[in-house]
Design an enzyme around this catalytic site. Structure first.
Site, PDB file in Angstrom:
ATOM      1  CB  CYS A 143      -1.832   2.339  -8.071  1.00 46.02           C
ATOM      2  SG  CYS A 143      -0.249   1.494  -7.439  1.00 46.02           S
ATOM      3  CG  PHE A 198      -1.915  -1.209   1.350  1.00 48.44           C
ATOM      4  CD1 PHE A 198      -2.914  -1.139   0.386  1.00 48.44           C
ATOM      5  CD2 PHE A 198      -1.479  -2.403   2.180  1.00 48.44           C
ATOM      6  CE1 PHE A 198      -3.733  -2.373   0.615  1.00 48.44           C
ATOM      7  CE2 PHE A 198      -2.299  -3.587   2.137  1.00 48.44           C
ATOM      8  CZ  PHE A 198      -3.514  -3.526   1.522  1.00 48.44           C
TER       9      PHE A 198
HETATM   10  C1  UDX Z   1      -1.609   4.779  -4.426  1.00 46.51           C
HETATM   11  C2  UDX Z   1      -2.267   4.271  -3.093  1.00 46.51           C
HETATM   12  O1  UDX Z   1      -2.247   5.432  -2.261  1.00 46.51           O
HETATM   13  C3  UDX Z   1      -1.448   3.454  -2.503  1.00 46.51           C
HETATM   14  O2  UDX Z   1      -1.779   2.746  -1.428  1.00 46.51           O
HETATM   15  C4  UDX Z   1      -1.375   1.953  -3.461  1.00 46.51           C
HETATM   16  O3  UDX Z   1      -0.433   1.250  -3.161  1.00 46.51           O
HETATM   17  C5  UDX Z   1      -0.584   2.663  -4.809  1.00 46.51           C
HETATM   18  O4  UDX Z   1      -1.467   3.797  -5.320  1.00 46.51           O
HETATM   19  P1  UDX Z   1       0.136   6.556  -5.442  1.00 46.51           P
HETATM   20  O5  UDX Z   1      -0.307   6.086  -6.741  1.00 46.51           O
HETATM   21  O6  UDX Z   1       1.610   6.441  -5.154  1.00 46.51           O
HETATM   22  O7  UDX Z   1      -0.609   5.419  -4.455  1.00 46.51           O
HETATM   23  O8  UDX Z   1      -0.301   7.931  -5.052  1.00 46.51           O
HETATM   24  P2  UDX Z   1      -1.772   8.697  -4.275  1.00 46.51           P
HETATM   25  O9  UDX Z   1      -1.029   9.587  -3.281  1.00 46.51           O
HETATM   26  O10 UDX Z   1      -2.537   7.591  -3.826  1.00 46.51           O
HETATM   27  O11 UDX Z   1      -2.200   9.485  -5.543  1.00 46.51           O
HETATM   28  C6  UDX Z   1      -2.906   8.940  -6.436  1.00 46.51           C
HETATM   29  C7  UDX Z   1      -3.495  10.050  -7.400  1.00 46.51           C
HETATM   30  O12 UDX Z   1      -4.711  10.227  -6.706  1.00 46.51           O
HETATM   31  C8  UDX Z   1      -2.709  11.059  -7.560  1.00 46.51           C
HETATM   32  O13 UDX Z   1      -2.699  11.406  -9.058  1.00 46.51           O
HETATM   33  C9  UDX Z   1      -3.161  12.133  -6.759  1.00 46.51           C
HETATM   34  O14 UDX Z   1      -2.801  13.505  -7.330  1.00 46.51           O
HETATM   35  C10 UDX Z   1      -4.769  11.974  -6.769  1.00 46.51           C
HETATM   36  N1  UDX Z   1      -5.025  12.510  -5.556  1.00 46.51           N
HETATM   37  C11 UDX Z   1      -4.917  11.827  -4.337  1.00 46.51           C
HETATM   38  C12 UDX Z   1      -6.260  13.464  -5.668  1.00 46.51           C
HETATM   39  O15 UDX Z   1      -6.379  13.910  -6.810  1.00 46.51           O
HETATM   40  N2  UDX Z   1      -6.616  13.831  -4.429  1.00 46.51           N
HETATM   41  C13 UDX Z   1      -6.503  13.394  -3.297  1.00 46.51           C
HETATM   42  O16 UDX Z   1      -7.177  13.735  -2.224  1.00 46.51           O
HETATM   43  C14 UDX Z   1      -5.439  12.293  -3.083  1.00 46.51           C
END
Ligand code: UDX
Length: 438
Positions: free
Chosen positions: A263, A152
């Site tokens: 992811c 995660f």
């Molecule tokens: C994610 C999961 O959080 C992690 O647990 C999993 O194992 C892999 O996928 P990651 O892809 O590294 O991690 O980034 P994350 O911080 O979760 O953000 C994902 C996307 O959502 C980004 O594009 C981010 O900008 C967007 N996001 C995130 C939003 O637009 N709003 C938010 O409030 C949070």
């Protein structure tokens, strides 16, 4: 304990380095000779804060090494993690498991004595069963137990996520494997990180359900943001107001240009396909995927609207290209679609990103790359904040104003208080708030 990590990509490298930091002996294996040579030469092929230090420290301590040879590496291992890629298969969106099965066969052929094989790669429900079937049918003499242990990790915060997890999910009901997995994560257990044991299929689904839920939560607030713009409410305040309800929680409620990364897009799609195959469709997630896809292009239209409906021949300065800050990862970054929409509209696009420009060059069309935010702001008709890197949070707006041709900021991450931008004479178009047009 001797641990081998098959696949030295993002997940394998972070997990391997952190497990070595716990005191285990870890070998990270990869088929790519270039990657292993680089790692052996002390070069870390991905950008992840803190990772290079951990790798160096544990290599010096003799607990971490790298190898191109799977068979010799796993021969005496207690635990072998499979952390190879599971890209979306071309055409149908299913996770491509060919690398996982190939690794599993190679591992089984080489191990001796009781060995735990752990899937760390994100794999569809039932993959553990399939690996077990391969072992049973093709390697009946081997004593191997297959366990699911999803990761995660968030890019940019992966070390903290690994060392201070909300939970560690372990899918196995085999007592010998439970013991070994407890031993692997014992240092975290002392930290009181909960180890959550369940059946293997349940563990596999937990990973997809967690990512799908988070993607849905982001998509929910993004739609509420659109509504806010129409009715004159402020999405940040709505998010805060609903997030104070503990049943909802305040995380993952930042409205933005749509989720991207390695992811969420891939895993939501894979869950949709699995659910369809089992004739049990997950319609909320199907809709989430469709809304998020449309949103990225809509963000391009939002920029065009902020430029009075026309960007032909106009200079657009893009701040941030990666799908989120503190990574150089461009996979499914909203910037790709937004920039394409602007190029289609005839814009002259200039961009700057602290870490992502090398990767961006491989996936983005003909644009100009700059060396800092001020350079690309010169003569710009609009500045567009696409990724919320820290260095964009405190721009010298007075200086920016003196450089641009038209004082317009489109902030797709809501990183500025409206008053601060408008007081410097900019028109400000944020997400889920009233536009402030000069
Ligand atoms: C994610 C999961 O959080 C992690 O647990 C999993 O194992 C892999 O996928 P990651 O892809 O590294 O991690 O980034 P994350 O911080 O979760 O953000 C994902 C996307 O959502 C980004 O594009 C981010 O900008 C967007 N996001 C995130 C939003 O637009 N709003 C938010 O409030 C949070």
């Amino acid at each position: 304990m001797r641990i081998v990590m098959i696949g030295s990509g993002y997940v394998g490298l972070v997990s391997g380095a952190c497990l070595a930091d716990f005191g285990h002996h870890v070998t990270c294996v990869d088929k790519s000779a270039a990657k292993i040579d680089a790692l052996e030469a002390g070069k870390v092929p991905i950008f992840e804060p803190g990772l290079d230090n951990i790798i160096e420290h544990n290599r010096n301590a003799g607990r971490l090494d790298f190898s191109k040879e799977l068979a010799t590496s796993v021969a005496n291992a207690d635990v072998v993690f499979i952390a190879v890629g599971t890209p979306s298969r071309r055409g149908d969106g299913h996770a491509d498991l060919s690398y996982v099965y190939a690794a599993a066969r190679e591992i089984a052929a080489a191990v001796s004595g009781f060995t735990v094989v752990v899937t760390k790669s994100t794999v569809p429900v039932g993959t553990g069963d399939e690996i077990e079937r391969i072992f049973r049918e093709e390697f009946p003499q081997k004593d191997i137990c297959v366990v699911s242990n999803p990761e995660f990790l968030r890019e940019g915060a992966a070390i903290t996520d690994f060392k201070r997890p909300d939970r560690i999910v372990i899918g196995t009901e085999e007592p010998r494997a439970v013991e070994i997995m407890r031993e692997v994560y014992r240092p975290l257990y002392l930290n009181e990180a909960p180890l959550y044991f369940c059946e293997r299929r349940t563990s596999e689904l937990i990973k997809y359900a967690a990512n799908a839920f988070l993607a849905m939560k982001i998509t929910f607030i993004n739609e509420i943001a659109d509504l806010c713009e129409q009715i004159g409410a402020d999405v940040q305040k709505v998010a805060k107001g609903i997030g104070m309800d503990k049943r909802i929680g305040d995380k993952f409620l930042h409205a933005g240009p749509g989720y991207g990364g390695s992811c969420f897009p891939k895993d939501t799609l894979a869950l949709v396909k699995t659910a369809q195959d089992y004739d049990s469709p997950v319609r909320l997630i199907e809709t989430t995927v469709a809304i998020n896809d449309n949103r990225k292009r809509a963000m391009g239209r939002k920029v065009i609207a902020a430029c009075d409906g026309n960007v032909r021949g106009k200079k657009i300065a893009i701040l941030g290209l990666t799908f989120k800050p503190n990574t150089d990862d461009m996979r499914d970054a909203p910037s790709i679609t937004i920039i394409q929409a602007l190029l289609d509209g005839g814009a002259n696009v200039h961009a700057y990103d602290p870490e992502g420009m090398e990767m961006a060059k491989e996936v983005i069309g003909p644009i100009t790359y700059g060396t800092d935010p001020y350079e690309i702001a010169e003569g710009a008709d609009a500045i567009v904040i696409v990724t919320e890197w820290d260095e964009f949070r405190a721009l010298d707006l007075k200086r920016m104003k003196s450089l641009v041709k038209t004082p317009t900021i489109v902030d797709l991450r809501n990183i500025y208080p409206v008053a601060e931008v408008t007081k410097h004479g900019f028109s400000y178009f944020a997400i889920g708030k009233k536009n402030e047009k000069k």
